[in-house]
Design a protein around this motif. Structure first.
Motif, mmCIF file in Angstrom:
data_model
loop_
_atom_site.group_PDB
_atom_site.id
_atom_site.type_symbol
_atom_site.label_atom_id
_atom_site.label_comp_id
_atom_site.label_asym_id
_atom_site.label_seq_id
_atom_site.Cartn_x
_atom_site.Cartn_y
_atom_site.Cartn_z
ATOM 1 N N UNK A 26 -3.008 -4.725 -9.827
ATOM 2 C CA UNK A 26 -4.101 -3.988 -9.169
ATOM 3 C C UNK A 26 -3.732 -2.357 -8.963
ATOM 4 N N UNK A 27 -4.797 -1.556 -9.076
ATOM 5 C CA UNK A 27 -4.580 -0.252 -8.866
ATOM 6 C C UNK A 27 -5.564 0.553 -7.808
ATOM 7 N N UNK A 28 -4.746 0.769 -6.688
ATOM 8 C CA UNK A 28 -5.379 1.337 -5.630
ATOM 9 C C UNK A 28 -6.024 2.864 -6.336
ATOM 10 N N UNK A 29 -5.280 3.529 -6.911
ATOM 11 C CA UNK A 29 -5.866 4.757 -7.358
ATOM 12 C C UNK A 29 -7.062 4.812 -8.304
ATOM 13 N N UNK A 30 -7.451 3.689 -9.058
ATOM 14 C CA UNK A 30 -8.347 3.564 -9.675
ATOM 15 C C UNK A 30 -9.522 2.871 -9.182
ATOM 16 N N UNK A 31 -9.156 1.975 -8.103
ATOM 17 C CA UNK A 31 -10.126 1.593 -7.248
ATOM 18 C C UNK A 31 -10.849 2.609 -6.655
ATOM 19 N N UNK A 32 -10.001 3.549 -5.834
ATOM 20 C CA UNK A 32 -10.631 4.656 -5.178
ATOM 21 C C UNK A 32 -11.578 5.647 -5.996
ATOM 22 N N UNK A 33 -11.117 5.751 -7.377
ATOM 23 C CA UNK A 33 -11.883 6.536 -8.333
ATOM 24 C C UNK A 33 -13.054 5.989 -8.453
ATOM 25 N N UNK A 34 -12.962 4.621 -8.889
ATOM 26 C CA UNK A 34 -14.194 3.894 -9.284
ATOM 27 C C UNK A 34 -15.187 3.284 -8.162
ATOM 28 N N UNK A 35 -14.617 3.307 -6.992
ATOM 29 C CA UNK A 35 -15.399 2.404 -5.914
ATOM 30 C C UNK A 35 -15.346 1.191 -6.386
ATOM 31 N N UNK A 36 -14.638 0.379 -7.039
ATOM 32 C CA UNK A 36 -14.588 -0.879 -7.276
ATOM 33 C C UNK A 36 -12.985 -1.306 -7.058
ATOM 34 N N UNK A 37 -12.969 -2.854 -6.988
ATOM 35 C CA UNK A 37 -11.471 -3.172 -6.968
ATOM 36 C C UNK A 37 -11.119 -3.349 -8.288
ATOM 37 N N UNK A 38 -9.985 -2.455 -8.536
ATOM 38 C CA UNK A 38 -9.702 -2.519 -10.178
ATOM 39 C C UNK A 38 -8.414 -3.078 -10.395
ATOM 40 N N UNK A 39 -8.240 -4.079 -11.551
ATOM 41 C CA UNK A 39 -7.126 -4.562 -11.778
ATOM 42 C C UNK A 39 -7.032 -4.388 -13.359
#
Length: 402
Positions: A26-39
């Motif tokens: 799980x990536x909090x950084x890319x989750x924030x950048x994309x507005x998704x929950x990114x794994x």
């Protein structure tokens, strides 16, 4: 013969200790950048640095004793070559890899390092493949195709099983498409378990062969423009992979080199992950388009075998794209103190001088003048813009090169 879900499960059971179950991070950084929950599915941590070892290992392990005696042959410029070479070494069978003459010396050395006999033939994959088929016909060796083979596809599909094991409630999966082996196998695995999960393939805008084929409803040759994503630079998709993807895929989308470069740079800086261009395209699309706000998504990072020279360029271009590296060409009067005035402005802006080239002799520099090219490190676009405006206010003659 079409690969089946049962074949994918068989490939999973036969991988032993050689093929890793790669982590889903799980990536909090890319989750924030994309507005998704990114794994992030970290296939670049697989042996040989790519998912390709999965298919090569299962295919070679499945050969009969007689086939193994005659060995195997494959054509590849990179990840498939290394996967076949290592799988052959593990099974202790002869292996010949035909690579283009312009293949990366590092990839050639890595393939030889796994014990393969490497032949340099042709200037592209098609010419190398023709030579590999010739060797197979002469020696009786089994040709190991990079993607258009049922067992290769089935073994790549284990990635889909792993994603669902680790994240059963995933809503969308994004993965790269070149010839289509990874996408075809993953589609079979995921759609069998949960057809409501969306699977989106990502291609380079320079080689949109599967995208165009799906659009036309028939295999269509497409692409040829220069791209850094050489691992998915396939002009003609496979017959088998096309038939599977055409039936099961939810969508195919495109990214360009600028978007790929940004994703690679951010992966290095924020996650400390070195991912090759073809392996980063799924995340590149998520970052650039933000297609799934609020959804739980997986981006498959398919490989990490990136040329070191290219890696240096990615860092520079990534810094420039984010406004953190400025390259300026400044024309100064050739007198004492002129350069100091420029340095003072840079100091006031709290920027760092990385490199300076001073030129009095070029034909485009008038007598009594000097040209100075400077690379400057800044803290971001806002600081860079402030420095540029300060130089303009001082009537400094300069050209912005980034």
């Amino acid at each position: 013969m079409n690969p089946t879900f049962a074949e994918i499960e068989k490939a999973n059971s036969l991988r032993g200790n050689e093929i890793k179950k790669t982590p889903l991070i799980h990536s909090p950084t890319f989750s924030e950048l994309t507005k998704s929950e990114v794994y992030l599915k970290a296939e670049f941590r697989q042996k040989t640095g790519s998912f390709k070892i999965r298919g090569a290992y299962y295919k070679i392990k499945s050969l009969s004793d007689d086939e193994k005696k005659h060995g195997v042959v494959a054509a590849s410029a990179g990840n498939h070559a290394q996967g076949v070479a290592l799988a052959s070494a593990l099974e202790e069978i002869p292996c010949t890899i035909v690579m283009p003459k312009n293949a990366s010396p590092a990839k050639v050395a890595a393939t030889r390092g796994y014990g393969a006999n490497v032949i340099l033939e042709g200037i592209n994959y098609d010419e190398s493949s023709a030579k590999a088929k010739e060797i197979a016909n002469e020696t009786g060796a089994t040709m190991i195709h990079a993607f258009d083979d049922p067992q290769i596809i089935a073994a790549q599909g284990v990635i889909g099983l792993e994603i669902l094991d680790d994240l059963p409630d995933v809503e969308e999966v994004y993965l790269p498409i070149g010839g289509g082996g990874l996408a075809a196998g993953t589609l079979i695995a995921i759609k069998e378990k949960n057809p409501n999960i969306k699977v989106i393939g990502v291609q380079s805008r320079s080689f949109p062969s599967m995208y165009e084929s799906i659009k036309q409803g028939a295999i269509t040759a497409s692409g040829g423009a220069r791209t850094i994503a050489d691992g998915i630079s396939v002009k003609v998709p496979g017959q088998l992979t096309f038939s599977i993807i055409n039936k099961l895929i939810d969508e195919i989308v495109l990214v360009d080199d600028t978007e790929i470069t940004k994703a690679m740079f951010l992966l290095m800086e924020r996650m400390k992950f070195v991912v090759e261009p073809a392996g980063a395209v799924s995340l590149a699309y998520l970052i650039s388009k933000k297609p799934a706000p609020g959804k739980k998504v997986v981006a498959v990072l398919a490989g990490g075998n990136v040329d070191m020279y290219l890696l240096g360029q990615i860092v520079d271009k990534g810094l420039a794209a984010m406004g953190r590296l400025l390259k300026l060409s400044i024309l100064l009067p050739d007198r004492p103190g002129a350069f100091k005035d420029i340095v003072d402005e840079i100091t006031l802006a709290n920027a760092n001088i990385v490199e300076v080239v001073h030129d009095r002799l070029s034909s485009n520099v008038n007598a009594g003048s000097a040209a100075v090219t400077m690379n400057l490190e800044t803290q971001g676009k806002e600081q860079a813009d402030a420095l540029i405006e300060a130089l303009r206010q001082k009537n400094v003659q300069f050209t912005l090169l980034t």
